[in-house]
Design an enzyme around this catalytic site. Sequence first.
Site, PDB file in Angstrom:
ATOM      1  N   HIS A 120     -13.187 -30.217  14.437  1.00  0.00           N
ATOM      2  CA  HIS A 120     -14.079 -30.672  13.379  1.00  0.00           C
ATOM      3  C   HIS A 120     -13.791 -30.077  12.027  1.00  0.00           C
ATOM      4  O   HIS A 120     -14.116 -30.669  11.041  1.00  0.00           O
ATOM      5  CB  HIS A 120     -15.544 -30.386  13.513  1.00  0.00           C
ATOM      6  CG  HIS A 120     -16.103 -29.986  14.789  1.00  0.00           C
ATOM      7  ND1 HIS A 120     -15.536 -30.076  16.016  1.00  0.00           N
ATOM      8  CD2 HIS A 120     -17.322 -29.518  14.994  1.00  0.00           C
ATOM      9  CE1 HIS A 120     -16.369 -29.665  16.904  1.00  0.00           C
ATOM     10  NE2 HIS A 120     -17.455 -29.308  16.308  1.00  0.00           N
ATOM     11  N   ALA A 165      -2.947 -36.346  29.183  1.00  0.00           N
ATOM     12  CA  ALA A 165      -1.924 -35.793  28.300  1.00  0.00           C
ATOM     13  C   ALA A 165      -0.891 -35.048  29.130  1.00  0.00           C
ATOM     14  O   ALA A 165       0.209 -34.784  28.667  1.00  0.00           O
ATOM     15  CB  ALA A 165      -2.565 -34.872  27.270  1.00  0.00           C
ATOM     16  N   VAL A 206     -13.655 -27.958  22.993  1.00  0.00           N
ATOM     17  CA  VAL A 206     -12.509 -27.089  23.278  1.00  0.00           C
ATOM     18  C   VAL A 206     -12.002 -27.343  24.706  1.00  0.00           C
ATOM     19  O   VAL A 206     -12.794 -27.639  25.610  1.00  0.00           O
ATOM     20  CB  VAL A 206     -12.892 -25.604  23.054  1.00  0.00           C
ATOM     21  CG1 VAL A 206     -13.974 -25.144  24.024  1.00  0.00           C
ATOM     22  CG2 VAL A 206     -11.684 -24.693  23.155  1.00  0.00           C
TER      23      VAL A 206
HETATM   24  P1  GDP Z   1      -7.861 -28.370  23.154  1.00  0.00           P
HETATM   25  O1  GDP Z   1      -8.568 -27.051  23.158  1.00  0.00           O
HETATM   26  O2  GDP Z   1      -8.835 -29.505  23.203  1.00  0.00           O
HETATM   27  O3  GDP Z   1      -6.837 -28.537  22.086  1.00  0.00           O
HETATM   28  O4  GDP Z   1      -7.112 -28.461  24.578  1.00  0.00           O
HETATM   29  P2  GDP Z   1      -5.567 -28.220  24.940  1.00  0.00           P
HETATM   30  O5  GDP Z   1      -4.734 -29.354  24.518  1.00  0.00           O
HETATM   31  O6  GDP Z   1      -5.175 -26.872  24.484  1.00  0.00           O
HETATM   32  O7  GDP Z   1      -5.657 -28.258  26.518  1.00  0.00           O
HETATM   33  C1  GDP Z   1      -6.435 -27.324  27.255  1.00  0.00           C
HETATM   34  C2  GDP Z   1      -5.830 -27.146  28.622  1.00  0.00           C
HETATM   35  O8  GDP Z   1      -5.915 -28.344  29.371  1.00  0.00           O
HETATM   36  C3  GDP Z   1      -4.352 -26.786  28.591  1.00  0.00           C
HETATM   37  O9  GDP Z   1      -4.084 -25.885  29.630  1.00  0.00           O
HETATM   38  C4  GDP Z   1      -3.669 -28.110  28.827  1.00  0.00           C
HETATM   39  O10 GDP Z   1      -2.392 -27.959  29.400  1.00  0.00           O
HETATM   40  C5  GDP Z   1      -4.631 -28.784  29.778  1.00  0.00           C
HETATM   41  N1  GDP Z   1      -4.610 -30.253  29.669  1.00  0.00           N
HETATM   42  C6  GDP Z   1      -4.699 -30.996  28.549  1.00  0.00           C
HETATM   43  N2  GDP Z   1      -4.694 -32.298  28.832  1.00  0.00           N
HETATM   44  C7  GDP Z   1      -4.592 -32.385  30.175  1.00  0.00           C
HETATM   45  C8  GDP Z   1      -4.555 -33.486  31.102  1.00  0.00           C
HETATM   46  O11 GDP Z   1      -4.602 -34.662  30.748  1.00  0.00           O
HETATM   47  N3  GDP Z   1      -4.485 -33.156  32.433  1.00  0.00           N
HETATM   48  C9  GDP Z   1      -4.452 -31.874  32.886  1.00  0.00           C
HETATM   49  N4  GDP Z   1      -4.385 -31.671  34.184  1.00  0.00           N
HETATM   50  N5  GDP Z   1      -4.487 -30.831  32.043  1.00  0.00           N
HETATM   51  C10 GDP Z   1      -4.561 -31.075  30.718  1.00  0.00           C
END
Ligand code: GDP
Length: 362
Positions: A91, A210, A25
Amino acid sequence: RRVENEKKRTVDNLRSPVVCVLGHVDTGKTKILDKLRRTHVQDGEAGGITQQIGATNVPIDAIKEAAKFVKGFTELAVRVPGLLLIDTPGHESFSNLRSRGSSVCDIAILVVDIMHGLEPQTLESIKLLKAKNTPFIVALNKIDRIYDWQPNAKRDVRDDVKGQSKLAMNEYTKRTNDVIVQFAEQGLNVALFYKNPDPNEYMSMVPTSAATGEGMGNLMALIVEYSQSMLTKRLMYSNELQATVLEVKAIPGLGTTIDVILINGALREGDTLILAGTEGPIVTQIRSLLTPQPMKELRVKNTYIEYKEIKGSIGVKIAAKDLEKAIAGLNVSVACQPDEVEFCRSEVAHELKSALSSIRLQ
Ligand code: GDP
């Protein structure tokens, strides 16, 4: 018929690989998926909400555009028609998306936060991927959070890395090596993709962000390259229908629809569908075959493109009568002849029974 269809499969006719995104997560799974799905949208045009139908098709032209900075990619003879991204990361969707006993996912993106390394759900994901023998590419995400990192998304990530300050480079190297050691502790060989000595032995890892878009083109290019070189046999298009229900959804104006991932074979308007329902097999005629509008045309709201016939692999929404009791996660069959309906019904009933008993065992 199966034997006939099997004979017709060739390396010149590949389907799009189905790609799942897994990882702990907050590592950035959703954000990576969003980036990948929106590759073919011009900057600033992507405001709207898309009609999601469980799987997004990213056509090869969009991938080429997104990967135009990637060295060697434009010269590669691309043979896959695109990538089919499963919209729900994690998953659960990976495990639930089965077809004939195996995972529908051809290749996975395993997202690791470079600042955190392997975390509990990363280990769980690894276990699942190993159990299903699913190859994966590691997205070593959030590189932009490394101290003194200067992002430059408009170049090959290899050059992006090379252009960093000594300070940033040291941290990057240290963290990357730590991750490699953590994977080794899980019995897995991984290497940075530009240092991978042998893709048969080492899974590749690509640094990404990302947030800034760094490494996204490389990630796509790697998936395409890996699919073409290592998964050709699996990806040879077959006329033998292979389709699984992703979701059962009521849509205003369409009634209850099913979102289906069509992996192999074709579906046509008017086909007789047989699928599992809570009160026994459902037999119904396809009224319409729909896909969302491509993102470029997002301004056209709430409309779908309609097809007379559609071929795998692709995500497709099916409107038909009597879908209210359909069950997600199971195969869809089509009866070509009226006398096949009974056979398909018994197959569907059998599949449902074995799915239920495997759930009970878990
Ligand atoms: P998931 O739970 O794996 O789906 O994660 P999310 O895509 O929701 O991302 C979790 C948090 O990390 C969010 O606040 C995103 O904006 C941030 N985030 C995701 N990828 C990156 C990245 O490459 N760099 C930074 N700085 N923040 C990121």
